[in-house]
Design an enzyme around this catalytic site. Structure first.
Site, PDB file in Angstrom:
ATOM      1  N   ASP A  44      32.966  -1.449  85.336  1.00  0.00           N
ATOM      2  CA  ASP A  44      33.545  -0.164  84.921  1.00  0.00           C
ATOM      3  C   ASP A  44      32.810   1.096  85.385  1.00  0.00           C
ATOM      4  O   ASP A  44      31.578   1.164  85.297  1.00  0.00           O
ATOM      5  CB  ASP A  44      33.540  -0.071  83.382  1.00  0.00           C
ATOM      6  CG  ASP A  44      33.972  -1.336  82.716  1.00  0.00           C
ATOM      7  OD1 ASP A  44      34.419  -2.263  83.394  1.00  0.00           O
ATOM      8  OD2 ASP A  44      33.840  -1.405  81.476  1.00  0.00           O
ATOM      9  N   GLN A  60      28.790   0.183  85.508  1.00  0.00           N
ATOM     10  CA  GLN A  60      28.215  -1.068  85.011  1.00  0.00           C
ATOM     11  C   GLN A  60      27.634  -1.813  86.206  1.00  0.00           C
ATOM     12  O   GLN A  60      28.358  -2.201  87.127  1.00  0.00           O
ATOM     13  CB  GLN A  60      29.303  -1.905  84.334  1.00  0.00           C
ATOM     14  CG  GLN A  60      29.756  -1.350  83.005  1.00  0.00           C
ATOM     15  CD  GLN A  60      28.709  -1.568  81.927  1.00  0.00           C
ATOM     16  OE1 GLN A  60      28.554  -2.669  81.429  1.00  0.00           O
ATOM     17  NE2 GLN A  60      27.984  -0.523  81.557  1.00  0.00           N
ATOM     18  N   TYR A 103      26.248  -1.330  77.854  1.00  0.00           N
ATOM     19  CA  TYR A 103      27.675  -1.443  78.149  1.00  0.00           C
ATOM     20  C   TYR A 103      28.299  -0.063  78.372  1.00  0.00           C
ATOM     21  O   TYR A 103      27.638   0.964  78.339  1.00  0.00           O
ATOM     22  CB  TYR A 103      28.376  -2.207  77.017  1.00  0.00           C
ATOM     23  CG  TYR A 103      28.327  -3.718  77.184  1.00  0.00           C
ATOM     24  CD1 TYR A 103      27.496  -4.325  78.121  1.00  0.00           C
ATOM     25  CD2 TYR A 103      29.132  -4.543  76.399  1.00  0.00           C
ATOM     26  CE1 TYR A 103      27.476  -5.711  78.270  1.00  0.00           C
ATOM     27  CE2 TYR A 103      29.114  -5.922  76.544  1.00  0.00           C
ATOM     28  CZ  TYR A 103      28.284  -6.507  77.482  1.00  0.00           C
ATOM     29  OH  TYR A 103      28.274  -7.866  77.618  1.00  0.00           O
ATOM     30  N   ARG A 171      33.579  -1.098  70.998  1.00  0.00           N
ATOM     31  CA  ARG A 171      32.749  -0.604  72.106  1.00  0.00           C
ATOM     32  C   ARG A 171      33.409   0.468  72.960  1.00  0.00           C
ATOM     33  O   ARG A 171      34.549   0.825  72.767  1.00  0.00           O
ATOM     34  CB  ARG A 171      32.331  -1.772  72.998  1.00  0.00           C
ATOM     35  CG  ARG A 171      33.457  -2.577  73.587  1.00  0.00           C
ATOM     36  CD  ARG A 171      32.877  -3.679  74.503  1.00  0.00           C
ATOM     37  NE  ARG A 171      33.899  -4.550  75.013  1.00  0.00           N
ATOM     38  CZ  ARG A 171      34.326  -5.676  74.432  1.00  0.00           C
ATOM     39  NH1 ARG A 171      33.792  -6.068  73.292  1.00  0.00           N
ATOM     40  NH2 ARG A 171      35.286  -6.405  74.975  1.00  0.00           N
ATOM     41  N   ASP A 172      32.635   0.951  73.905  1.00  0.00           N
ATOM     42  CA  ASP A 172      33.045   1.849  74.984  1.00  0.00           C
ATOM     43  C   ASP A 172      33.402   3.254  74.488  1.00  0.00           C
ATOM     44  O   ASP A 172      34.543   3.734  74.655  1.00  0.00           O
ATOM     45  CB  ASP A 172      34.233   1.254  75.774  1.00  0.00           C
ATOM     46  CG  ASP A 172      33.967  -0.187  76.229  1.00  0.00           C
ATOM     47  OD1 ASP A 172      32.784  -0.537  76.380  1.00  0.00           O
ATOM     48  OD2 ASP A 172      34.932  -0.944  76.420  1.00  0.00           O
TER      49      ASP A 172
HETATM   50  C1  FRU Z   1      35.323  -3.815  80.473  1.00  0.00           C
HETATM   51  C2  FRU Z   1      34.078  -4.224  79.693  1.00  0.00           C
HETATM   52  C3  FRU Z   1      33.759  -3.212  78.604  1.00  0.00           C
HETATM   53  C4  FRU Z   1      32.288  -3.429  78.393  1.00  0.00           C
HETATM   54  C5  FRU Z   1      31.810  -3.694  79.802  1.00  0.00           C
HETATM   55  C6  FRU Z   1      30.648  -4.643  79.915  1.00  0.00           C
HETATM   56  O1  FRU Z   1      35.334  -4.336  81.768  1.00  0.00           O
HETATM   57  O2  FRU Z   1      34.237  -5.517  79.135  1.00  0.00           O
HETATM   58  O3  FRU Z   1      34.524  -3.348  77.429  1.00  0.00           O
HETATM   59  O4  FRU Z   1      31.652  -2.320  77.826  1.00  0.00           O
HETATM   60  O5  FRU Z   1      32.923  -4.221  80.500  1.00  0.00           O
HETATM   61  O6  FRU Z   1      30.223  -4.744  81.246  1.00  0.00           O
END
Ligand code: FRU
Length: 464
Positions: A44, A60, A103, A171-172
């Site tokens: 991401d 990421q 993350y 998350r996120d």
């Molecule tokens: C989406 C995801 C997010 C997470 C990240 C981890 O691709 O699964 O929800 O924060 O990738 O790498």
């Protein structure tokens, strides 16, 4: 966490980049005008922002393993979206609340200071399902004044602070400022396996109150990853990447999907969500994030798909995945149109004849029916109401994707060494995919379209 651990991680990442970088860089499938990880794995886009004169793209990053591994935030920045600096990794898994991965998250820029909100992933050792138990998803804030180094990192919320009907999957964070306050959306999976979005409000960027939950009346997938919530030209849109949505005809053909709901009403109170629109009908598009750049909203997505049955041969060269090109979003009623940012046009070189094209930008004008065969490997065909992309050799497992379209009047195809991005009718539909034609294969065969094709140059990336 100790400075010694931070120093070790910095040294280790540098070393692997130096040792494995040349092998990745020599891969013929390396892209020309898309951001990729220097080595290892990319997923991401994170923390996208404009801070002063710089655009920042964090992502990421798994430098130690081209198939994933522990995530951190890799970092690129640019003044013009064409010349990029590859900067040292911004966030390492060096805190107790992010020890198994920094993350995804977002950036809030205020008075030149960058506030990076992210999810710290912790996996406890033991016999857990890692859905309802065994995992910590912590919301954390790292602050940077120079946009290159982090000077503080703090834990803001942990699982016990989220609503009690949720699993560990929360998350996120996407954060923005509005009406003198700050808002955050978080993607969540409930104990009943429904995807939803939590809305938080804050006065000071650090203390957050849960003020609303956004979801659909009928369950739509079990988890909504990477949420975004924004107003474009007077209409609100809730963008997210839902997991667990079943295929319906030509919709939702990938293992996970990605798109948006128009949101009517107030995200802080009474609201309804309109029909979900998928954002891409290709094989490789996920977890996009948007950000404001002056009077426009830009988007970058990950040109990949988690848990897909198809693969990428670049793994053998020690790297995997890339970003899409930066795109501009425009509103058309309840729909979003997505087209490449005009900056990308500056990479157009000389015109090339179809038979010579390899890495190119192609604009087609067409009437209802036509076909393109790209490098003997990808076939794009359209007829009233349908566009079909067939990867016929070099797909590494990718075969066919179909999109329901209006009459195809224009197509723009961005073809890099190992990807295609197909923009239909000014961005009404987009299909993004990786593909791996033999490097010596070139040429486009055109039926039923007038085309103009430019050779494409490369982004300039310097290591800092
Ligand atoms: C989406 C995801 C997010 C997470 C990240 C981890 O691709 O699964 O929800 O924060 O990738 O790498």
């Amino acid at each position: 966490m100790s400075n010694a651990l931070q120093r070790d991680l910095v040294r280790l990442v540098r070393r692997i980049e130096q040792e494995d970088g040349p092998r990745a860089a020599a891969d013929p499938f390396r892209q020309n005008f898309h951001l990729m990880p220097p080595v290892g794995w990319m997923n991401d886009p994170n923390g996208l922002c404009r801070c002063g004169e710089w655009y920042h793209v964090f992502y990421q990053y798994g430098p130690f393993d081209p198939t994933g591994g522990v995530k951190m935030w890799g970092h690129y920045r640019s003044r013009d979206l064409l010349h990029w600096e590859q900067l040292p990794t911004m966030l390492y898994p060096d805190q107790p609340w992010d020890i198994h991965g920094v993350y995804s998250g977002s950036a809030l820029v205020e008075d030149g200071t960058m506030y990076l909100y992210y999810t710290g992933n912790v996996k406890f050792a033991g016999d857990y399902d890692y859905i309802t138990t065994g995992r910590g998803h912590n919301t954390a804030l790292a602050v940077s004044r120079d946009g290159v180094t982090v000077e503080s990192n703090e834990l803001l919320m942990e699982n016990k602070d989220y609503p009690s009907d949720l699993t560990c999957h929360v998350r996120d964070p996407k954060v923005w400022a509005q009406d003198g306050k700050y808002y955050m959306v978080l993607g969540a999976r409930t104990k009943e396996d429904r995807g939803e979005l939590l809305v938080y409000e804050s006065e000071d960027k650090r203390h957050w109150t849960h003020i609303n939950t956004l979801t659909t009346p009928e369950k739509f997938g079990y988890m909504w990853e990477c949420p975004d919530l924004f107003c474009l030209d007077g209409q609100w849109f809730l963008q997210c990447s839902p997991q667990g949505v079943e295929q319906q005809g030509n919709r939702f053909q990938n293992v996970y999907t990605c798109g948006y709901f128009p949101l009517y009403g107030d995200f802080r109170g009474e609201y309804t969500l309109g029909n979900f629109q998928e954002m891409d009908s290709g094989f490789d598009f996920y977890a996009p994030q948007t950000f404001v750049d002056g009077d426009r909203r830009l988007l970058l997505g990950w040109m990949g798909m988690p848990d897909a049955p198809y693969t990428n041969p670049t793994v053998e060269q020690g790297w995997q995945h890339c970003m899409t090109v930066p795109c501009v979003l425009r509103r058309d009623g309840d729909r979003l149109l997505r087209m490449p940012a005009p900056e990308i046009d500056a990479l157009r070189g000389k015109h090339v004849a179809p038979e010579d094209a390899r890495v190119f930008d192609m604009v087609c004008r067409t009437q209802s029916k036509g076909r393109l065969v790209i490098r003997g490997s990808a076939v794009i065909e359209w007829d009233e109401g349908l566009l079909r992309l067939t990867i016929d050799g070099g797909g590494a497992g990718r075969t066919v994707r179909c999109a329901d379209v209006r009459t195809v009047q224009t197509l723009r195809v961005l073809a890099d060494a190992s990807s295609l991005e197909i923009f239909v009718n000014g961005g009404e539909q987009v299909l993004s995919t990786r593909y791996y034609p033999a490097p010596y294969m070139h040429g486009v065969t055109v039926f039923g379209a007038e085309t103009e094709i430019w050779e494409m140059g490369a982004l300039q990336i310097t290591e800092k």
